[in-house]
Design a protein around this motif. Structure first.
Motif, PDB file in Angstrom:
ATOM      1  N   HIS A   1      25.467 -50.853 -23.873  1.00 34.42           N
ATOM      2  CA  HIS A   1      24.926 -50.730 -22.514  1.00 34.42           C
ATOM      3  C   HIS A   1      23.627 -49.940 -22.508  1.00 34.42           C
ATOM      4  O   HIS A   1      23.377 -49.086 -23.367  1.00 34.42           O
TER       5      HIS A   1
ATOM      6  N   GLU B   1      26.838 -49.640 -16.877  1.00 32.26           N
ATOM      7  CA  GLU B   1      28.154 -49.310 -17.430  1.00 32.26           C
ATOM      8  C   GLU B   1      28.689 -48.013 -16.856  1.00 32.26           C
ATOM      9  O   GLU B   1      29.899 -47.891 -16.588  1.00 32.26           O
TER      10      GLU B   1
ATOM     11  N   LEU C   1      31.133 -50.349 -15.226  1.00 36.39           N
ATOM     12  CA  LEU C   1      31.119 -51.471 -16.177  1.00 36.39           C
ATOM     13  C   LEU C   1      30.546 -52.744 -15.540  1.00 36.39           C
ATOM     14  O   LEU C   1      30.887 -53.863 -15.943  1.00 36.39           O
TER      15      LEU C   1
ATOM     16  N   ASP D   1      32.695 -50.850 -21.718  1.00 33.09           N
ATOM     17  CA  ASP D   1      32.479 -52.260 -21.406  1.00 33.09           C
ATOM     18  C   ASP D   1      33.551 -53.189 -21.971  1.00 33.09           C
ATOM     19  O   ASP D   1      33.741 -54.299 -21.462  1.00 33.09           O
TER      20      ASP D   1
END
Length: 362
Positions: free
Chosen positions: A67, A215, A219, A301
């Motif tokens: 991320h 994130e 997420l 994630d």
């Protein structure tokens, strides 16, 4: 990539300004590293997709995820005295915030230096000296003397993003990085190194490296990338909090210079157990050090991608001391071991092994 190139890249990645919802600076920087080794696409949420140039289509797909955002803040309002009231983006604890140096991107795109203001001890009551104010009571000072000056001269008002202002350093004697936002800039850097390792190679799968936005606030980007990529299997590269400075040795499951962490549980996620065991066995065969962890907090994630379509998913974590604070340590050897393990998994995966993860071959 050569070690010197990776170190330079990771320092640049750490220094970039990128918090949730305001990832564009880092996404552009990542794209400059990816564009020669992958086909790059960026969507309107600032999710980036780096597809291996040798992808053929009509084959199973491996998604690798990292991320792009880090914890930061956003301007909520300007107080009458010119100080800035702010709201956290991501998981902060209040005792890490006072006296923090920050950079605010004003409405004209300029960066203004500021500090989370604290009352000098000379003016504190005895009670104030022993307490930390709530975040809602904190303010950022940019040197202004009035609300009008902050808004009209500094061009700072509601909605302006606020970034941690710390420069990354690398110590070649210790092999340690010291800086901010290693979560998840080192995971993103690992994706670049993996793509470089696999350049011009033929694989059994198509490969898409997705740099997901937002994130730290739920997420959010990973749900979008999973829907677009539709992976058959997924590796998440997440910089993960080390516990080696506060847990007893028998309980510490993530520490500096111990290799990547393979996560068995957090509050959002349980990995595919067969995929997890396969990764451990491959690491053992290749003498790649690693730890396994069961966490009672945190999320990443992998949960969103796993939830979206049930693709077997594991998390390879790069240990970071003092995550979600302004100052972090991380070891180059852990980064390298994480890259080596992920690269080996991508090379070794076959459709037959994937079917074992899915229980299609009992």
């Amino acid at each position: 990539m050569k070690k010197e190139q990776e170190i330079k890249m990771l320092k640049e990645f750490s220094n970039a300004n990128s918090t949730s919802g305001f990832e564009e600076e880092f996404v552009k920087l990542f794209a400059t590293y990816a564009q020669d080794i992958a086909n790059v696409e960026i969507d309107g949420m600032y999710n980036l997709y780096a597809s291996k140039k040798e992808n053929q289509g009509n084959r199973p797909v491996i998604q690798i995820d990292a991320h792009s955002d880090a914890v930061g803040f956003i301007t909520q309002a300007v107080r009458p005295n010119g100080l800035i009231k702010f709201v956290p983006l991501g998981g902060w604890v209040k005792y890490n915030i006072p006296s923090l140096k920050v950079r605010i991107r004003n409405k004209e795109g300029e960066y203004i230096s500021g500090v989370v203001a604290t009352k000098p001890p000379h003016f504190m009551t005895a009670a104030e000296r022993n307490t930390i104010p709530d975040i809602a009571s904190m303010s950022i000072d940019v040197g202004s003397c009035s609300r009008e000056e902050t808004i009209n001269d500094y061009k700072i008002d509601t909605g302006c993003p606020i970034f941690v202002d710390v420069e990354c350093a690398y110590n070649p004697k210790t092999g340690l990085f010291f800086g901010k936002d290693f979560d998840d800039r080192f995971g993103a850097g690992a994706m670049i190194s993996i793509l470089d390792n696999l350049k011009n190679e033929k694989l059994n799968f198509d490969l898409v490296c997705a740099l997901s936005a937002q994130e730290e606030v739920g997420l959010r980007g990973a749900y979008v990338t999973a829907r677009k990529v539709k992976p058959d299997v997924c590796l998440v590269l997440e910089s993960c909090p080390a516990d080696d400075t506060f847990e007893p040795e028998w309980l510490s499951q993530t520490g500096l210079k111990r290799g990547p962490m393979l996560r068995d549980m957090d509050t959002s996620f349980l990995p595919n157990p067969r995929f997890q065991q396969y990764a451990c066995q491959l690491a053992d065969q290749l003498n790649i050090p690693y730890t396994r962890s069961v966490r009672t907090g945190g999320g990443q994630d992998g949960a969103a991608i796993y939830y979206e379509n049930g693709a077997p998913t594991i998390v390879i974590g790069i240990p970071v001391r003092y995550e979600h604070s302004p100052y972090c340590f991380s070891a180059y050897t852990d980064f390298k071991a994480s890259v080596d393990l992920a690269t080996a998994l991508v090379r070794d995966l076959t459709v037959e092994k994937l079917n074992l993860f899915k229980l299609q071959s009992l």
